[in-house]
Design a protein around this motif. Structure first.
Motif, short mmCIF file in Angstrom:
data_model
loop_
_atom_site.label_atom_id
_atom_site.label_comp_id
_atom_site.label_asym_id
_atom_site.label_seq_id
_atom_site.Cartn_x
_atom_site.Cartn_y
_atom_site.Cartn_z
N ARG A 101 3.05 -22.92 -21.82
CA ARG A 101 2.37 -21.62 -21.87
C ARG A 101 2.89 -20.78 -23.04
NH1 ARG A 101 2.53 -19.95 -15.42
NH2 ARG A 101 0.60 -21.00 -14.82
N LYS A 102 4.20 -20.70 -23.16
CA LYS A 102 4.77 -19.78 -24.16
C LYS A 102 4.66 -20.33 -25.57
CE LYS A 102 7.63 -17.05 -21.19
NZ LYS A 102 8.97 -16.68 -20.73
N THR A 103 4.78 -21.64 -25.70
CA THR A 103 4.79 -22.22 -27.04
C THR A 103 3.38 -22.44 -27.57
OG1 THR A 103 6.87 -23.30 -26.52
CG2 THR A 103 5.70 -24.11 -28.45
N PHE A 104 2.47 -22.86 -26.69
CA PHE A 104 1.12 -23.24 -27.13
C PHE A 104 0.02 -22.35 -26.58
CE2 PHE A 104 3.72 -27.08 -27.32
CZ PHE A 104 3.43 -27.55 -28.59
N ASN A 105 0.39 -21.39 -25.73
CA ASN A 105 -0.61 -20.50 -25.15
C ASN A 105 -1.65 -21.28 -24.35
OD1 ASN A 105 -1.29 -17.75 -24.88
ND2 ASN A 105 -3.02 -18.01 -26.27
N LEU A 106 -1.21 -22.34 -23.69
CA LEU A 106 -2.09 -23.20 -22.91
C LEU A 106 -1.75 -23.06 -21.42
CD1 LEU A 106 -1.86 -26.53 -24.95
CD2 LEU A 106 -3.81 -24.98 -24.86
N ALA A 107 -2.69 -23.50 -20.57
CA ALA A 107 -2.44 -23.63 -19.13
C ALA A 107 -2.11 -22.29 -18.49
CB ALA A 107 -1.32 -24.64 -18.87
N LEU A 108 -2.77 -21.25 -18.95
CA LEU A 108 -2.44 -19.90 -18.47
C LEU A 108 -3.03 -19.62 -17.09
CD1 LEU A 108 -2.73 -17.72 -21.69
CD2 LEU A 108 -0.82 -19.08 -20.84
N ARG A 109 -4.17 -20.23 -16.77
CA ARG A 109 -4.83 -19.94 -15.49
C ARG A 109 -5.05 -21.24 -14.72
NH1 ARG A 109 -10.07 -16.50 -16.08
NH2 ARG A 109 -10.83 -18.66 -16.11
N LYS A 110 -4.97 -21.17 -13.41
CA LYS A 110 -5.12 -22.42 -12.65
C LYS A 110 -6.53 -22.98 -12.78
CE LYS A 110 -6.15 -20.82 -7.93
NZ LYS A 110 -5.72 -20.88 -6.53
N GLU A 111 -7.52 -22.16 -13.00
CA GLU A 111 -8.88 -22.67 -13.17
C GLU A 111 -8.96 -23.62 -14.37
OE1 GLU A 111 -7.86 -19.64 -12.66
OE2 GLU A 111 -9.51 -18.26 -12.25
#
Lengths: 257, 257, 257, 257
Positions: A101-111
């Motif tokens: 999340r912090k490094t790539f700004n990915l996987a922020l929401r469970k949807e």
């Protein structure tokens, strides 16, 4: 597109580990709605004896625009083992997710965040999604090594062709306490229901000639008896990549379509 | 020169692992006497929390014409653990050596084959060379984590700041049986003497401010009392790379000069 | 099995480069006849815009017991370019072969050494095998970019959608001198015949809908007119991995069966 | 901390390339002010014959909290060459910067973005920062290969011990037009002044025994004569890592302190 290898120090593992990533064409492109809210991401779990390698064809990532994060779970059953430095479940569901999340700004929401695995990784997909339902919205579990009932019956000195008693105790904890513990996916389902939490969307499949077919049927019956919505499919097939490749093609559109 | 990464399936670990290598200028060059009899090779062992990375400057490999083989020992203490798939000692002393011999034609004779490690890897260098004296002709053990006597005194539920009881039991086996077991380097020294086998040439050092200084002094006294020839050096220093870098410069010429 | 990455300094390229390798189960095993005489080896060449990646399924390497060596040819057409540091043909046919022989004891005899490529790499397989017939006993050229006649007609300022005149001049040398130069595979065939040297065994294929079909047919006619034995196959197909995967399955048994 | 390797398809290079990254402890940590505005980032350029490898000690990245991005510039002088697929300057200053911004959320503001290089990479640091002053706020150029005046005087067939005429023409374009072209850093300085644009903060150094000392003194005099503020330092030293290591220690605090 990009193929990425990351080596970093894991607090859960007490040492450096590495993981692989695939980023599709279009990740974070201008006008991409996912840029604003965190790209769709698949966590992909290997089986016993395996390691981090991408078994989802890259064109599928490109087509459905999802990143793939591929950790090394060694032979841990993706569980927190009893020894210091063997916290593979916490590593996966907390430390790695936070890093990504912090490094790539990915996987922020469970949807937008799914987890898929095969064999030991199928067990891991079910267990990890039930353990972290606020992280993973959907899971796909292929030919899952749902062996907790066999392990629960093991006594010191026992074991099987694959591994000895000490190995199973290291991964699952004391066998006699396993079924009530958090290492049993069924326990986690009960708790989610009790606490009224949303259960991740479940896709399961197993080949009818797979040596794990009865374990998968048992989980299917358990989920039915608990009234937990899920997709369960059987098809002729054994415990091999032919079967898994077919179900990658079937389940990826369900996860990301 | 060449930097090489190898991923292969290990029978001892029940899964894929990888190791690093450095080949110096001149490896296998025409007229190189080592081409005929197997190039000089250093097996290099990392410490607790570490992983495979070369801490010997490449110019030293070039100068003394030795290859470096750098395995991943995870946090295993380079011992055969009690669980299936944790046979790190056999992996190092047998499987990896055999792989390197057959694939690279290296490490064919013990006169050409050395092992060096720091901290947990210093323990590993001593233990592995004593366990496989026909493979390793010389060893260098820096600031070695010779903690077998502390571990032997542990009881269930105990542990220390670094790791819990289960971790030590996994690595060293039942603590109460450790001192008599093959996991104790002292036991191996006794056996080598009894069997009249040649003991590898030993180079040890430890910083006088290192928290492991008393453990190293105890091993020094043990080797003296057993009449085992060895080099033992102390110098002001703590448990860090500054100290190890200095002793790399001192001991590499002893091993390969 | 093993997946290997090697980074080394290349004199031909004036800088570091890397290549990939796959070693099958059984490489150099006891009782393996190839241990004594140098393992069977495939040099595998990528196309324009590509880089080193294995497009031969690993199970085929395991079945026929051959190693795969996969260099990075950048967009060089696997030729010695006119600028310093662009000697990709010499790199491949001399420097890399020598490195692999000395480091891995592979590719020692031409009977055991094959070269295969696709598109630009198909051109490279033909050209390199004709340039180094004492190294490569067999070649397979898929959908080969046999564009020397088009390039030979280019004038300064021209070029095409893919690349400009300066690019072609860098790779192939002065266009006006190309057809007589060693960069033209036809020139090399003439020389091999004149010198009475053995021509490597040739396997060619191209899809009937491939934009390079006429170039491949022209080479087929050339080889026929020169009386050079070769296998040439056409099949419905375009310039894509589907076609190449089919011909990997067809030609690998011819090369190593 | 994390060590990252990224392989991706570059439009400027017409093929896949890879780069290395180092992320310090603390990247994107909660409460880190840089999380909001894009982490401090150093682009690090290797010299002739070099490739992507980190020559800034990791503890300095940790101390000053900056990421390091380390591209492969091959032997391009970090310039747009004349052949298709050789656009290394555009690759570095546009494509790679954009990739790093979107994928890692780094290098968003020029105040946080620096570029440093040695030898050919020192030339590249000066040239690229002058070409993209809106991207790079500061540059450090060590022992820079500021050879544009020598190259400008070359005639066809000439060259030097290092490389031939065709190589220099490929990198710098027609020698006779070089001094007026955008490949000459001096031209770019003139333009920045004419257009009233802010010139990046400049740190230069060269060893007094370096064979490039006169080229560096010439650039120093040029910048003085143009009234461009800059730091220029000389010290005893030659063209080697000892000198560069000392100036990494001196200039990193200037760039990120």
């Amino acid at each position: 597109m990009a193929n990425i290898t990351v080596r970093f120090y894991s607090k859960c593992l007490n040492r450096h580990t590495s993981f692989q990533m695939y980023l599709p064409y279009g990740v974070n492109e201008e006008g991409n709605e996912y840029q604003k809210r965190g790209m769709k991401t698949l966590f992909l779990l290997h089986g016993y004896t395996g390691d981090a390698g991408n078994w989802v064809p890259e064109y599928l990532s490109d087509k459905y625009n999802f990143a793939v994060v591929i950790p090394n779970g060694e032979n841990s059953f993706w569980l927190d083992g009893i020894s210091t430095g063997h916290k593979f479940c916490t590593f996966l569901g907390e430390e790695l997710v936070e890093f990504v999340r912090k490094t790539f700004n990915l996987a922020l929401r469970k949807e937008d965040t799914c987890i898929m695995g095969l064999s030991m990784g199928g067990f891991g997909a079910l267990h990890t999604a039930f353990r972290y339902p606020e992280v993973f919205g959907k899971l796909a579990a292929l030919s899952s090594a749902l062996i907790m009932h066999e392990v629960a019956g093991m006594k010191e000195g026992q074991g099987n062709d694959v591994a000895n008693y000490e190995y199973y105790r290291e991964c699952f904890g004391e066998p006699s306490k396993l079924l009530e513990s958090d290492n049993n996916p069924e326990t986690l389902v009960h708790r989610l229901k009790t606490e009224g939490k949303e259960i991740p969307r479940i896709y399961m499949s197993c080949g009818t000639e797979d040596f794990l077919i009865e374990n998968n049927r048992a989980m299917h019956r358990f989920l039915e008896s608990e009234g937990v919505e899920h997709v369960y499919e059987e098809e002729p097939g054994i415990h091999n990549m032919d079967f898994w490749s077919r179900y990658v093609l079937k389940f990826i559109p369900e996860l990301f379509g």
